[in-house]
Design an enzyme around this catalytic site. Structure first.
Site, PDB file in Angstrom:
ATOM      1  N   TYR A 129       1.430  11.466  14.748  1.00 40.10           N
ATOM      2  CA  TYR A 129       2.124  10.476  13.919  1.00 40.10           C
ATOM      3  C   TYR A 129       2.767   9.399  14.789  1.00 40.10           C
ATOM      4  O   TYR A 129       2.640   8.199  14.519  1.00 40.10           O
ATOM      5  CB  TYR A 129       3.188  11.177  13.077  1.00 40.10           C
ATOM      6  N   GLY A 163       7.513   2.805  -0.131  1.00 43.30           N
ATOM      7  CA  GLY A 163       6.602   1.832  -0.723  1.00 43.30           C
ATOM      8  C   GLY A 163       7.023   1.419  -2.120  1.00 43.30           C
ATOM      9  O   GLY A 163       6.983   0.235  -2.485  1.00 43.30           O
ATOM     10  N   THR A 203       0.838  -1.201   0.000  1.00 42.54           N
ATOM     11  CA  THR A 203       0.000   0.000   0.000  1.00 42.54           C
ATOM     12  C   THR A 203       0.874   1.252   0.000  1.00 42.54           C
ATOM     13  O   THR A 203       2.016   1.246   0.479  1.00 42.54           O
ATOM     14  CB  THR A 203      -0.945   0.025   1.212  1.00 42.54           C
ATOM     15  N   GLY A 235       8.697   6.743  -2.898  1.00 44.84           N
ATOM     16  CA  GLY A 235       9.312   6.586  -1.591  1.00 44.84           C
ATOM     17  C   GLY A 235       9.573   5.162  -1.171  1.00 44.84           C
ATOM     18  O   GLY A 235       9.928   4.298  -1.972  1.00 44.84           O
TER      19      GLY A 235
END
Length: 264
Positions: A154, A20, A13, A18
């Site tokens: 975060y 992923g 996902t 980056g």
């Protein structure tokens, strides 16, 4: 080393750029069939084009889904009802002053950063268990342990991934399905490259110098003292996704450059 991924299927996902994207590329290099994901068709198509340019034999396709929207998550699952490897990488981050971060932002970020992994794992874990093999990997962060005071939200979502991965690993005990969390540190992702470019312009220095200064100021416990390439994180993920990693489960695996000031 042959990581024995030729016959495996994977979903990564948040993988149009980056970390992923690097994970998807790493899995493709090892012969896996990979489904990438992004929020827009054009970014998914562009990522597939780049992957096929570098790896002409790559077995890759894409599915568009915004993980803040449950119906789009459900649609993705309908399109891809079964995978061997699930990499829960999608996530959002940024400086968020605690006093001014409202409830809607907290709920939105939890939808993307936490519930995306919950929903996908809830579907794919039973399928993997039935098939007697699977890998579920959560991209957490060193911020799960070293909660940054300017990105508390975060950090909280990434700590949630540590609990989720450990609990799910125990839930799947004595099966051939492993569950692990990966904790990157400062990494040259697309978002960080953009923010470091801005910092470099403000300070009149190079992007590389900006990255080093950021780590020295914000992550002074870093042992390597700099950002790492996305491929360095991807390499750990790809190994963890392989059959060779069967003895590793319920773990928090670090690719943080030594930011977390602990040997454990």
């Amino acid at each position: 080393m042959d990581l024995q991924l030729n016959d495996k299927t994977a979903l990564v996902t948040g993988s149009t750029e980056g970390i992923g994207f690097a994970i998807a590329k790493g899995l493709l290099k090892e012969g896996a069939t990979v489904t990438i994901n992004g929020r827009k068709q054009e970014t998914v198509d562009s990522a597939i084009e780049k992957l096929k340019k570098d790896l002409p034999e790559a077995k890759v396709k894409g599915i568009v889904a915004d993980f803040s929207k449950v119906d789009e998550v459900d649609a993705l699952i309908q399109q891809l009802p079964e995978v061997d490897i699930l990499v829960n990488n999608v996530g959002i981050y940024g400086e968020q002053p605690f006093e001014t971060t409202d409830d809607d932002t907290w709920f939105h970020d939890f939808e993307v950063n936490v519930m995306s992994g919950v929903r996908l794992s809830r579907h794919y874990a039973p399928v993997m268990k039935k098939n007697n093999w699977g890998r579920i990997i959560f991209l957490s962060s060193e911020s799960a342990v070293n909660i940054p005071d300017d990105m508390i939200l975060y950090g909280v979502t990434k700590t949630a991934y540590l609990a989720l991965s450990r609990g799910l690993a125990k839930h799947l005990r004595e099966t051939n399905v492993t569950v692990n969390a990966i904790l990157p540190g400062p990494t040259w992702s697309a978002g960080n490259l953009k923010s470091m470019s801005k910092l470099a312009k403000e300070r009149g220095i190079s992007v590389a110098e900006a990255g080093k200064e950021f780590v020295e100021e914000k992550r002074p416990s870093s042992i390597i003292g700099n950002f790492v390439d996305a491929e360095a994180v991807a390499n750990l993920v790809v190994y963890t996704a392989s059959p060779l990693s069967y003895a590793t489960t319920g773990a928090a695996l670090r690719a943080d450059g030594g930011v977390i000031d602990s040997a454990f």
